[in-house]
Design an enzyme around this catalytic site. Sequence first.
Site, PDB file in Angstrom:
ATOM      1  N   ASN A 206       0.819  -1.207   0.000  1.00  0.00           N
ATOM      2  CA  ASN A 206       0.000   0.000   0.000  1.00  0.00           C
ATOM      3  C   ASN A 206       0.857   1.263   0.000  1.00  0.00           C
ATOM      4  O   ASN A 206       0.523   2.264  -0.656  1.00  0.00           O
ATOM      5  CB  ASN A 206      -0.947   0.000   1.196  1.00  0.00           C
ATOM      6  CG  ASN A 206      -2.062  -1.015   1.041  1.00  0.00           C
ATOM      7  OD1 ASN A 206      -2.354  -1.455  -0.060  1.00  0.00           O
ATOM      8  ND2 ASN A 206      -2.676  -1.400   2.143  1.00  0.00           N
ATOM      9  N   LEU A 239      15.524 -12.642   5.994  1.00  0.00           N
ATOM     10  CA  LEU A 239      14.583 -12.922   7.075  1.00  0.00           C
ATOM     11  C   LEU A 239      15.243 -13.718   8.202  1.00  0.00           C
ATOM     12  O   LEU A 239      14.609 -14.546   8.847  1.00  0.00           O
ATOM     13  CB  LEU A 239      13.355 -13.676   6.541  1.00  0.00           C
ATOM     14  CG  LEU A 239      12.398 -12.810   5.719  1.00  0.00           C
ATOM     15  CD1 LEU A 239      11.298 -13.657   5.109  1.00  0.00           C
ATOM     16  CD2 LEU A 239      11.790 -11.695   6.575  1.00  0.00           C
ATOM     17  N   PRO A 241      17.177 -13.110  11.765  1.00  0.00           N
ATOM     18  CA  PRO A 241      17.527 -12.077  12.756  1.00  0.00           C
ATOM     19  C   PRO A 241      19.031 -11.882  12.835  1.00  0.00           C
ATOM     20  O   PRO A 241      19.804 -12.842  12.805  1.00  0.00           O
ATOM     21  CB  PRO A 241      16.964 -12.653  14.061  1.00  0.00           C
ATOM     22  CG  PRO A 241      15.860 -13.555  13.639  1.00  0.00           C
ATOM     23  CD  PRO A 241      16.320 -14.160  12.339  1.00  0.00           C
ATOM     24  N   PHE A 243      22.044  -8.309  12.481  1.00  0.00           N
ATOM     25  CA  PHE A 243      22.400  -6.914  12.680  1.00  0.00           C
ATOM     26  C   PHE A 243      21.746  -6.046  11.611  1.00  0.00           C
ATOM     27  O   PHE A 243      20.973  -6.499  10.778  1.00  0.00           O
ATOM     28  CB  PHE A 243      23.917  -6.788  12.661  1.00  0.00           C
ATOM     29  CG  PHE A 243      24.449  -5.499  13.223  1.00  0.00           C
ATOM     30  CD1 PHE A 243      23.810  -4.867  14.279  1.00  0.00           C
ATOM     31  CD2 PHE A 243      25.580  -4.920  12.695  1.00  0.00           C
ATOM     32  CE1 PHE A 243      24.296  -3.680  14.801  1.00  0.00           C
ATOM     33  CE2 PHE A 243      26.082  -3.735  13.204  1.00  0.00           C
ATOM     34  CZ  PHE A 243      25.433  -3.118  14.249  1.00  0.00           C
ATOM     35  N   GLY A 246      23.082  -2.313   5.588  1.00  0.00           N
ATOM     36  CA  GLY A 246      23.985  -1.239   5.195  1.00  0.00           C
ATOM     37  C   GLY A 246      24.340  -1.387   3.735  1.00  0.00           C
ATOM     38  O   GLY A 246      23.605  -1.994   2.962  1.00  0.00           O
ATOM     39  N   CYS A 249      23.420   0.456  -1.371  1.00  0.00           N
ATOM     40  CA  CYS A 249      22.105   0.501  -2.011  1.00  0.00           C
ATOM     41  C   CYS A 249      20.955   0.737  -1.042  1.00  0.00           C
ATOM     42  O   CYS A 249      20.203   1.706  -1.196  1.00  0.00           O
ATOM     43  CB  CYS A 249      21.851  -0.799  -2.781  1.00  0.00           C
ATOM     44  SG  CYS A 249      22.972  -1.060  -4.166  1.00  0.00           S
TER      45      CYS A 249
END
Length: 418
Positions: A206, A239, A241, A243, A246, A249
Amino acid sequence: MDVDTAKVGPITEGHSPVVEPGLDELVAAGATAGRLRATTDPRLALERAEVSLICVGTPSTPAGSTDLAYIRRAVRDIAEAARVVVPPASGFHSIVIRSTVPPGTVDEAVAEVLAEVPTPDGLTFGTAMCPEFLREGSGLADFYAPPFVVVGTRDARVGTALTDLFRPVYKDNDPIVDVQIVDVRTAEALKYACNAFHATKVSFANEMGRILRHFGVDSREVMRIFVQDTSLNISPYYLKPGFAFGGSCLPKDLRSVLHLARMNDTELPLLAGALATNERSVRDVVDRVIAGPGREIALLGLSFKHATDDLRESPNVEVAERLIGKGYNLRIYDPIVNPGRLVGANLRHVTSKLPHLQRVLTDNPSAALDGADVAIVSATDTAAINALLSAPPARTIDLSGRLGAEAESLPGYEGVGW
């Protein structure tokens, strides 16, 4: 068993009390065959029962927390009814939560209720969490073709009971659906993770629609192509977990999208939140170092991605700059980064952040760890892990989650998000 006669009555008559494609026929067949009965009396439901599946509402409180009153009431009904009915021949009864509940509910709320009601001689209760993943409107199809069947329990007897319960349903599936036995809190958390991600996907699509319409772009066409990428966009990638993100891009392009939104008076709170939560990830590591003892820090891994020397907007560089700025003594190990070979924007970025990089950087992980009070580790090369295992500091903060079981068993080990 249900307290609502408006639900019990229709089931007794062979009808579904709710509208769901195919359910009316299924209820009729079960009731006609005598395999499905409904009652408002928990004592009738619990007679010789081996398993109870608790599927009650868990609404939000005004403050947003989960109201567990119905869960507690159902568990109490089961425990009290079990005192006056004929127990199962095995003498064991599995109480299984199917409702969506916060992690810790089975260990705390369910266990608390069971502790308050004396268990009759000859009966033992086991508990579990078995979340359901059914969408309204396609509940039957989802039940027979689930993404996974997960049982969270510490009692092997409950795991066996539910495996036996589900195996006949899924033994002919292609591929076969296995029952996964996991920690109770993992099973409780899984449903929240799924629903939070589903909500995030809706919101993301959305938000892209809201900004792209200002540029004459049909966001439906963009997203039609977007989902064809199953390597990155619709995949397990990103996906895990760990850090902060960066590189050259993601931060830059996310800022650009947010700038376009501001120029067009469009709010994109989800995407703005992505930058905010990324900053929170960096700050959290720095705060954890500051909260503990020691001034000598080893940072193993400097680039934003393993096996590259790209330091542009690397969160590891950000951690290093902040700790040095707060007076910590920092030694950095990276197997790839060579200041003499950095060029262009890569060189300019690290020079602005860590002007004395040459002085604190080493390609020897043991040298970086020598005398360190804390190791902050994102490097996963063999040399780094071996050096860490050989001379572990008092604390190890793992940013990647890929150091291995031996490293995770070190005294003072901390996962960044686990």
